[in-house]
Write an enzyme that holds these catalytic residues in place. Structure first.
Site, PDB file in Angstrom:
ATOM      1  N   TYR A 198       0.978  -1.301   0.257  1.00  0.00           N
ATOM      2  CA  TYR A 198       0.462   0.188  -0.157  1.00  0.00           C
ATOM      3  C   TYR A 198       0.638   1.509   0.243  1.00  0.00           C
ATOM      4  O   TYR A 198       2.092   1.164   0.255  1.00  0.00           O
ATOM      5  CB  TYR A 198      -0.832   0.340   0.944  1.00  0.00           C
ATOM      6  N   CYS A 199       0.434   2.694   0.032  1.00  0.00           N
ATOM      7  CA  CYS A 199       0.756   3.922  -0.274  1.00  0.00           C
ATOM      8  C   CYS A 199       0.156   4.667  -0.171  1.00  0.00           C
ATOM      9  O   CYS A 199      -1.602   4.514   0.277  1.00  0.00           O
ATOM     10  CB  CYS A 199       1.496   3.446  -1.590  1.00  0.00           C
ATOM     11  N   THR A 200       0.214   6.557  -0.433  1.00  0.00           N
ATOM     12  CA  THR A 200      -0.548   7.011  -0.163  1.00  0.00           C
ATOM     13  C   THR A 200      -1.632   7.036  -1.077  1.00  0.00           C
ATOM     14  O   THR A 200      -3.560   6.877  -0.265  1.00  0.00           O
ATOM     15  CB  THR A 200      -0.130   8.248  -0.458  1.00  0.00           C
TER      16      THR A 200
END
Length: 334
Positions: A198-200
């Site tokens: 995951y990331c922003t």
């Protein structure tokens, strides 16, 4: 001929922004797609968004588009329709900010880059189109309830520091290009396990999932829309929020509250705090975490040296304490 870039000073643009009476909506978006003529694509985008009073930072490359922006609230749907009408951007997901004061951007900048996210990949056989499986907020919670699932945070150190999902593994670096090979090395021997990245907003973890598949991992997933979409859907669907702390964002806000906890600490006194600031000394401008008390004591600066000096040369920077080392924090431009 229409102007294809801003010619007004930053100070004047800020004044105009704060003089606006209509609220703005901040949103982000990206899409990997083949763009044959990035410069022409960029120019078309600029002319359309400028008419809609959109402010923000957008990158265009042969591999796609990546942007963070704000628009007067009444024109959000008009902006969405304009983007959808561009071939390749149909049904583009706009990640609307979780917390928003409408002051995230004050100028529109659209730049052509080699890539929309720098990755350091030189392998000609790699394709971002062979990516992991999307998971939404509900699927993410279900998969992460399994102790055999590995959750990997594909953001920088200073982002992870103020907020992350429960049990997420940090890949400790300040650049995505460094993280990709590190993630492969970190997870060697676990190629058959469920791995969720995951990331922003989704752009980094989507490419990272493709890189993991390229390197022999089998069950790779990535969080659709990233933390921002997760937070919005968790609230909408009444799900347990597994994110702890604050989500760092790359605009003037520097963060939005997702979880109720404060999990980071002031870099000067050690008290609980997750407020990122840039050092007020223009010769330094270091990004660090500072509480209100230390902000008063140091006048918004990262050290006594910066507080008491008019400028800071390279030698002085190198004498700063280790927790201000540039390998762990950097200046954030807006």
């Amino acid at each position: 001929m229409a102007l294809l870039h801003n010619r007004v000073s930053k100070a004047e643009m800020k004044d105009k922004l704060f003089a606006e009476t209509e609220p703005r909506t901040t949103f982000s978006f990206y899409r990997y797609l083949d763009i044959a003529e990035p410069v022409a694509f960029r120019d078309e985008l600029y002319m359309g968004l400028e008419k809609l009073r959109v402010f923000g930072r957008i990158y265009v490359a042969a591999e796609g588009i990546n942007g963070q922006a704000s628009v007067p609230a009444s024109r959000l749907e008009e902006c969405r329709a304009f983007l959808y009408a561009i071939p390749g951007l149909e049904d583009l997901r706009l990640n609307v900010a979780v917390e928003d004061d409408g002051k995230s951007f004050w100028v529109l900048k659209i730049k052509v880059r080699d890539k929309i996210v720098a990755d350091g990949i030189e392998d000609p056989t790699f394709s971002v189109n062979r990516k992991g499986h999307y998971v939404n907020a509900k699927e993410f919670n279900r998969l992460t309830a399994d102790p055999n699932t590995i959750v990997v945070d594909m953001r920088n150190h200073y982002e992870y520091e103020v907020g992350h999902f429960e049990g997420a593994i940090e890949v400790p670096s300040d650049t995505f290009r460094e993280q990709l090979p590190m993630a492969v090395d970190l997870l060697k021997g676990q190629e058959d396990k469920n791995i969720i990245m995951y990331c922003t907003g989704g752009i980094r973890c989507e490419k990272a999932s493709a890189w993991m598949l390229h390197n022999g991992f089998q069950n790779v997933f990535h969080l659709e829309g990233g933390i921002i979409e997760y937070a919005n859907k968790a609230k909408e669907w009444g799900l347990d929020n597994r994110f702890r702390g604050k989500n760092f964002v790359f605009d003037n806000r520097m963060g939005e509250r997702i979880g109720g906890e404060v999990i980071a600490h002031c870099h000067q006194c050690g008290e609980p705090c997750d407020t990122h600031v840039n050092c007020a000394n223009d010769g330094c401008h270091l990004l660090f975490i500072q509480c209100r008390s230390c902000a008063e004591k140091y006048k918004g600066c990262c050290s006594e040296t910066c507080r008491d000096g008019a400028s800071l040369d390279t030698a002085a920077r190198m004498e700063k304490p280790l927790h201000f080392n540039k390998s762990r924090h950097r200046s954030l431009g807006t």
